[in-house]
Design a protein around this motif. Sequence first.
Motif, PDB file in Angstrom:
ATOM      1  N   PHE A 110      63.952  38.024  -5.051  1.00 23.27           N
ATOM      2  CA  PHE A 110      64.569  38.254  -6.246  1.00 23.27           C
ATOM      3  C   PHE A 110      65.376  37.088  -6.903  1.00 23.27           C
ATOM      4  O   PHE A 110      65.294  36.706  -7.887  1.00 23.27           O
ATOM      5  N   ALA A 111      65.972  36.329  -5.823  1.00 19.10           N
ATOM      6  CA  ALA A 111      66.670  35.050  -6.393  1.00 19.10           C
ATOM      7  C   ALA A 111      66.645  34.134  -5.117  1.00 19.10           C
ATOM      8  O   ALA A 111      66.989  34.220  -4.054  1.00 19.10           O
ATOM      9  N   ARG A 112      66.560  32.690  -5.597  1.00 17.40           N
ATOM     10  CA  ARG A 112      66.403  31.970  -4.653  1.00 17.40           C
ATOM     11  C   ARG A 112      67.343  30.621  -5.302  1.00 17.40           C
ATOM     12  O   ARG A 112      67.035  30.132  -6.288  1.00 17.40           O
ATOM     13  N   LEU A 113      68.238  30.362  -4.612  1.00 19.45           N
ATOM     14  CA  LEU A 113      69.234  28.992  -5.046  1.00 19.45           C
ATOM     15  C   LEU A 113      68.586  27.837  -4.562  1.00 19.45           C
ATOM     16  O   LEU A 113      68.066  27.976  -3.415  1.00 19.45           O
ATOM     17  N   THR A 114      68.547  26.546  -5.244  1.00 18.23           N
ATOM     18  CA  THR A 114      68.168  25.521  -4.749  1.00 18.23           C
ATOM     19  C   THR A 114      69.080  24.981  -3.594  1.00 18.23           C
ATOM     20  O   THR A 114      68.674  24.226  -2.529  1.00 18.23           O
ATOM     21  N   LEU A 116      70.938  21.755  -9.341  1.00 16.82           N
ATOM     22  CA  LEU A 116      71.542  22.895  -8.832  1.00 16.82           C
ATOM     23  C   LEU A 116      70.884  24.085  -9.896  1.00 16.82           C
ATOM     24  O   LEU A 116      71.328  24.121 -10.771  1.00 16.82           O
ATOM     25  N   GLY A 117      70.187  24.960  -9.133  1.00 12.96           N
ATOM     26  CA  GLY A 117      69.511  26.036  -9.976  1.00 12.96           C
ATOM     27  C   GLY A 117      69.462  27.193  -9.230  1.00 12.96           C
ATOM     28  O   GLY A 117      69.339  27.404  -7.989  1.00 12.96           O
ATOM     29  N   LEU A 118      69.085  28.344  -9.905  1.00 17.15           N
ATOM     30  CA  LEU A 118      68.791  29.493  -9.537  1.00 17.15           C
ATOM     31  C   LEU A 118      67.082  30.250  -9.797  1.00 17.15           C
ATOM     32  O   LEU A 118      66.903  30.027 -10.932  1.00 17.15           O
ATOM     33  N   VAL A 119      66.342  30.467  -9.169  1.00 21.45           N
ATOM     34  CA  VAL A 119      64.892  31.004  -9.574  1.00 21.45           C
ATOM     35  C   VAL A 119      65.093  32.611  -9.216  1.00 21.45           C
ATOM     36  O   VAL A 119      65.202  32.954  -8.339  1.00 21.45           O
TER      37      VAL A 119
END
Length: 1015
Positions: free
Chosen positions: A251-255, A273-276
């Motif tokens: 559901f959510a992956r941080l760089t 710095l991001g969130l997928v």
Amino acid sequence: MSDFAMYHALGQGPPNPNGPPQKDDPNKFRPPVAPSPGGYQQAGGPASSNVPNQFMAAPNQNTPPALEQSYFPPHQAEQDMSNLTGQMGAVGLGGEQAPHARHHKKKDRHAYHNIEGPGGSSQAFNGVPQAGTPTQFLNQGVPSPTAAQWQSPQITPAMSQFPAATTMFAPANPTTSTQHAARSGMPLAGAPALSSQGRVDPEQIPSVPRSRDAPAKYYLEHVYPTMEHHLAPPALVPFVAYDQGNSSPKFARLTLNNIPASADALASTSLPLGLVLQPLAPLQEGEQSIPVLDFGETGPPRCRRCRTYINPFMPFRSGGNKFVCNMCTFPNDVPAEYFAPTDPSGVRVDRMQRPELTTGTVDFMVPKEYWSKEPVGIRWLFLIDVTAEAVNRGFLDGFCEGIMNALYGGVKAKAQDEESTPRRLPKGSKIGIVTFDKEIHFYNLSVNLDQAQMLVMPDIEDPFVPLSDGLFVDPEESKAVITSLLTQLPNMFSEVKNPEPALLPTLNSALAALTATGGKIICSLSALPTWGPGRLFLRDDGNIHNTDAEKKLLTTEHPGYRKVATKMVESGIGIDFFMAAPSGGYLDLATIGHVSAVTGGEVFYYPNFHSPRDMLKLSTEIKHTVTRETGYQALMKVRCSNGLQVSAYHGNFYHHTFGADLEFGVIDADKSIGVMFSYDGKLDPKLDAHFQSALLYTTASGERRVRCSNVVASVTEGAADAMKFVDQDAVVNIIAKEAAARMTEKSLKEIRGALTEKTVDILAGYRKNFGGNNPPGQLVLPENLKEFSMYILGLIKSRAFKGGKEPTDRRVHDMRMIKSMGPLELSLYLYPRIISIHNLDEKDGFANENGHLRMPEAIRASFSKVEEGGVYIVDNGQICLLWLHAQVSPNLLEDLFGEGHTSLKQLDAFQSMLPVLQTHLNAQVRNILQYLEQTRGSKALTLQLARQGLDGAEYEFARLLYEDRNNEAQSYVDWLVHIHRHIQLELAGQRKKEDSDGLTSAGSTFVGLRTPYWG
Ligand SMILES: [Zn+2]
């Protein structure tokens, strides 16, 4: 022959050969307070042997793997490729020649798999290292499943209190994490990366297949606990996540799972710095379903100041009377109806009965104040192109068949007992059907009618909806009316055959039909809509590539299409297009697909649609789009800790103004969004950083809900620790999404240049700041970004960005797809999995002792890996080729395709699946394909034959060999050398910002853009 039953059961019976075992399923183990990790522990003894060469010598012989320590040097956090540069002079050639030399030696070893023989008897070549290959570099990334490092970690006392919101999150130590991500192979520090000829050894550069295969084996038998391990498995690897309060990476992956405290520290890494996010991502068998929580009229508890939803990281104070917001630290009063006392350690006594306090991803039911209109079961409106091209090319036939397949399991299922067929669409959802050519035809599908009633709407200048009752019906109640209509449509319109579709008026009437409720449109189209208001014309004449005019072709200024798109989002409507260009013609995807992109939908594009070859793919994809988890009328908001702020969103949605919520007409399981963050202060390394995404949506069954995903990361003063918790897939995904977003502003050349610059920046930043004491001539790659360069090369070679001619329809399609692809689908798109099936081990493609499918290892995407007489599956998640060498064994062909098929020419070029045969090989390959079918994104897996020297699909095969020189870009080896040269210039202070084409400073043209790293 006794084992036929076994593989037939595998091939067709249980839906998931890769699923968890039926008995003693460790994946279902879900400890209430994480007490003893017993259920996770691998039973059985550790590997006993310590002979390092045993595994390498016979990797496919099912030898018990050995070699524990030396595979995983405890603190080996990086890889260097010494002397890569030293050899640069010779390098351009090196990459290609070394493997060829080996190739000849292999020639006589293509034993064809003997199905009757005992294991291993005739499989001379099974990936056994060839003479001349430095053996110490082979297969070192393959983990030993029983090695101590691969066992699930002990849960420490600190962990067992987890996730008490007051304790700080401490990520696992780097060693564990590194091993965990299966990146510990190739302990090369100081080892020469050379073949005997003194050239760069292509065997030794980081291998994407290896980086996937090793963890895939590991996660067959292990769960991924989301707090204890804080570096997600590679995106393509199937795994069962155990949600411990931190959302599953699905559901959510941080760089970065360990975030630098300051903007400067982050800048030293050059990493985004991001969130997928993929908020409705599908779950894997064995995973706990998402809890749905109802707080009644009051709705879920939220922070009064910043509106963050209650989550596992909000501590309770004052005996349970206050909850402290983990984003803004505001101490909120606990509403009386939500009160529970806390125990002496500060944890609510009812915590374990409260999924919102223990689970990272939850659904909250929400009351009326969250509604903009009364939520109802989703309306599916099928808009069916019935013009001449659709009729003539079989596309209309295929589309109608696909709808029936989606709703009822296909025509054949009709004959079965009506009662036994399970309902495909959730209760409350309804469907409607509209056809269009120069006119628009509505259908009354009311259950009271003997057959559907057509209402023609000839006035396309001012379309309206000519009926209110009977347009949307329950697909089960009106099954007879619907199936008879869909069966007759191809015949009905074979008499008419209007050549030109009037699309925009049809979209406007669909909008009118759905405005009251919202819903989802599925529209087919097989010709450029050249009739009526909003008619389009041929914009791409194929002669304006590499000009400014090309950029215009990648977007649309058409006021009619832009307006209908915006109106649809406002009304909670989204659209998927199924577009076929049977004769390869131009469809103006830029304009038409814009409506999908803005409303959160998707385009399924069949550039060379061929019936019957593509019928199965079409039908399966329609079924997928209707049955995958779909929400509509959605809004999304991402919140983060004080000190950080959202700086950009990337994906397919409508964004009114920056700062406003993202709006989606529809959103489904396959769609992902990239969110980037910047600093508005300094983070406190003593605290964690928190992120929460909240998607307000209406489910297909008509419930208004908020899907919350919570992610936590630790904060580090310097950036060195951050590098140990980089999520490669998230980094690649964020960079790809942003590059796709730039496509309408920048030339392709500039974007390729910026991608090259970015790669150099990241790797040079690492070398400069964290590279340790490696000799200056070595290329040093961060352990968790080893395959990063290859993925970026794959991006540069993708249809969206590659050099050379490419129809703009295809570019735009791929660009928009990249913007919405989740990490799994993108990983596959950027580097295909290639599996050789002429030398399978006899156990490959069948269940192992735990009931899990044993998959063969994939090979590198390079022609140097192709063997004479070989047969390969090449799957990039969009298409799946079956490539057959001209000298393939007739026995193999018969085993795969059936008796009498002894030469390539005898095969049916248009088959899209394998026949079901009672041969070992056929069953193996069908099982393998079934596995691949389950680990992909939105596109169906059907086979396309690429016979050497016979089929056009061979060009696609060559295009997908991303490690070779193709797509007007370098080979992988040359690319690494190029990157390395620029890193060295950077280290020497001599780097001029040059793009890959040798022109000046693409990077500088990005200065001033909002996101930090394009500058
Ligand atoms: Zn708050």
